[in-house]
Design an enzyme around this catalytic site. Structure first.
Site, mmCIF file in Angstrom:
data_model
loop_
_atom_site.group_PDB
_atom_site.id
_atom_site.type_symbol
_atom_site.label_atom_id
_atom_site.label_comp_id
_atom_site.label_asym_id
_atom_site.label_seq_id
_atom_site.Cartn_x
_atom_site.Cartn_y
_atom_site.Cartn_z
ATOM 1 N N CYS A 110 0.849 -1.197 0.000
ATOM 2 C CA CYS A 110 0.000 0.000 0.000
ATOM 3 C C CYS A 110 0.882 1.243 0.000
ATOM 4 O O CYS A 110 1.838 1.336 0.791
ATOM 5 C CB CYS A 110 -0.887 -0.013 1.250
ATOM 6 S SG CYS A 110 -1.844 1.514 1.447
ATOM 7 N N HIS A 138 3.135 -8.667 13.102
ATOM 8 C CA HIS A 138 2.260 -8.311 11.991
ATOM 9 C C HIS A 138 3.120 -8.043 10.758
ATOM 10 O O HIS A 138 4.169 -7.409 10.859
ATOM 11 C CB HIS A 138 1.425 -7.077 12.335
ATOM 12 C CG HIS A 138 0.360 -6.782 11.334
ATOM 13 N ND1 HIS A 138 0.622 -6.101 10.161
ATOM 14 C CD2 HIS A 138 -0.965 -7.080 11.299
ATOM 15 C CE1 HIS A 138 -0.501 -5.993 9.458
ATOM 16 N NE2 HIS A 138 -1.474 -6.579 10.136
ATOM 17 N N GLU A 140 3.038 -5.965 8.387
ATOM 18 C CA GLU A 140 3.390 -4.557 8.154
ATOM 19 C C GLU A 140 4.527 -4.117 9.070
ATOM 20 O O GLU A 140 5.447 -3.405 8.649
ATOM 21 C CB GLU A 140 2.170 -3.656 8.357
ATOM 22 C CG GLU A 140 2.491 -2.197 8.056
ATOM 23 C CD GLU A 140 1.334 -1.257 8.330
ATOM 24 O OE1 GLU A 140 1.607 -0.083 8.662
ATOM 25 O OE2 GLU A 140 0.169 -1.691 8.231
ATOM 26 N N SER A 238 -5.806 -6.898 11.189
ATOM 27 C CA SER A 238 -5.610 -5.952 12.289
ATOM 28 C C SER A 238 -6.681 -4.874 12.304
ATOM 29 O O SER A 238 -7.276 -4.581 13.338
ATOM 30 C CB SER A 238 -4.224 -5.303 12.175
ATOM 31 O OG SER A 238 -4.050 -4.292 13.145
#
Length: 323
Positions: A110, A138, A140, A238
Site C-alpha cells: 500500500c 504483523h 506490516e 488488524s
C-alpha cells in the site's frame, strides 16, 4: 368435526440495521487485489504471492481459484514466474533477493505503508532512533522494521511498553506507527512517550491511514446506538479487530468479528433492537450484502445507511501492468 386453523409462520421481529459508511475495501486493498488479477491476465497462471495479499480468507480463496499461489517466502517461488509482494509491505531484503535471482516481482505494498517506510528511512538518515508503534509479528511491522538495521528501530506495542522504553544511547528520537492501529490507543501511547521524551514531535495521525481512521469513526457512531455490532473480517486482519474494540469502547453491549454470515450465532441478536454492521478494509462488499440478506430473512429489518465520510482515494497500478 374438528376444524384445524392453518399454521401461520411466526411474525418476524422488528430490527433496525445500521450500515457503517465507509466500510469494506480501501484503496490500498483494491489496488493490491487488482495487481494479482492483472498479473494473472498478463502472465497467465500461476502467479505467486508472498504472504496473503490482504488479510481476508474470501479474497485469498477467490484469487487461488484464479491461479494465484500463496507462499510464505521467496524460497517457495520458482525463478521463472511472477511474484507479488503483499499489501502489508516487505523488508528490504525481499526485493533485493528477488533482484539477485532476476525474478519478475510486483510490489503491491500500500502506498501509505510505503510512506511510513520512507519516513523511517528519513529519520534514520538524520541520525534519529525510531520508535515504531505497532503489533509484533504483523507483516506490516515486520516490513517496516526490515527497512532499517535492527539497532535503529524499537517496537512499542502498549502504554506499558512506552513507560518501560529506554533510549538506546544518546541518539535523538522519532516515531512511526503501523497504519491499522486504534487511533485512540495510539494517542495514549504517543502521549506517554511525549511525556517521557519531550523532544518527540507533537502526536499526529498521519501514519494511521485515512481508511483506518474513517472506519473507526464510523463504527464509533454505530457503537453509540447499537446493542450489537457485527464486523465482517478475518481474524488475522488488524484493522478489522480494531473495529470490534472501538465499537465496544463506544458503548455497544456486544461486538463480534465474523468471517461471513455463515459464522453468525443468531442467539447473539436476542434482545437486540438495533444492529450495527460494518466491514474491515480487506472485506469484500458482497459479504456485507450477504449478511444483510441473512438478517432480513430472519427479521423485519429496517436497513439504514449511516451518513459518513465518502472516500474517493485511488492508487495507480504498477506500469508493467498498464503498459
Amino acid at each position: 368435526m374438528t376444524v384445524h386453523q392453518p399454521i401461520r409462520p411466526a411474525e418476524k421481529r422488528p430490527l433496525t440495521v445500521r450500515l457503517a459508511t465507509p466500510r469494506g475495501f480501501c484503496a490500498g486493498v483494491d489496488r493490491a487485489i487488482q495487481i494479482v488479477e492483472r498479473a494473472l491476465e498478463k502472465f497467465g497462471a500461476p502467479v505467486y504471492v508472498r504472504h496473503e495479499i490482504v488479510h481476508n480468507r474470501h479474497v485469498v480463496d477467490r484469487l487461488k481459484s484464479m491461479g494465484a499461489v500463496f507462499v510464505k517466502e521467496l524460497d517457495d517461488c520458482p525463478d521463472d514466474r511472477p511474484v507479488v509482494f503483499s499489501a502489508h509491505g516487505v523488508p528490504k531484503s525481499v526485493p533485493a533477493t528477488a533482484r539477485a535471482r532476476e525474478m519478475l516481482f510486483l510490489d503491491a505494498t500500500c502506498p501509505l505503508v510505503s510512506k511510513v517506510h520512507v519516513e523511517a528511512e528519513r529519520h534514520h538518515a538524520a541520525g534519529r532512533h525510531i520508535i515504531l508503534i505497532g503489533h509484533a509479528g504483523h507483516p506490516e511491522v515486520v516490513g517496516t522494521m526490515g527497512q532499517l538495521p535492527a539497532d535503529a528501530i524499537s517496537l512499542v506495542e502498549t502504554v506499558e511498553d512506552a513507560e518501560a522504553f529506554q533510549r538506546p544511547g544518546e541518539a535523538p528520537l522519532a516515531y512511526a506507527t503501523q497504519t491499522t492501529l486504534s487511533v485512540d490507543d495510539t494517542a495514549e501511547i504517543l502521549a506517554t512517550l511525549k511525556r517521557r521524551f519531550p523532544e518527540l514531535p507533537d502526536p499526529h495521525k498521519e501514519d494511521i491511514c485515512y481508511a483506518t481512521t474513517n472506519r473507526q469513526e464510523a463504527v464509533k457512531r454505530l457503537g453509540a446506538v447499537s446493542e450489537l455490532v457485527l464486523v465482517i473480517g478475518s481474524k488475522n486482519s488488524s484493522n478489522s479487530a480494531r473495529l470490534v474494540e472501538v465499537a465496544l469502547r463506544a458503548g455497544a453491549r456486544d461486538a463480534r468479528l465474523v468471517d461471513d454470515a455463515g459464522h453468525v450465532d443468531w442467539s447473539w441478536l436476542d434482545g437486540v433492537s438495533t444492529l450495527g454492521i460494518t466491514a474491515g478494509a480487506s472485506a469484500p462488499e458482497r459479504l456485507i450484502e450477504d449478511l444483510v440478506q441473512a438478517v432480513c430473512d430472519r427479521f423485519d429489518a429496517q436497513v439504514v445507511e449511516d451518513d459518513g465520510e465518502r472516500e474517493t482515494v485511488t492508487f495507480k497500478l504498477p506500469r508493467v501492468l498498464t503498459a
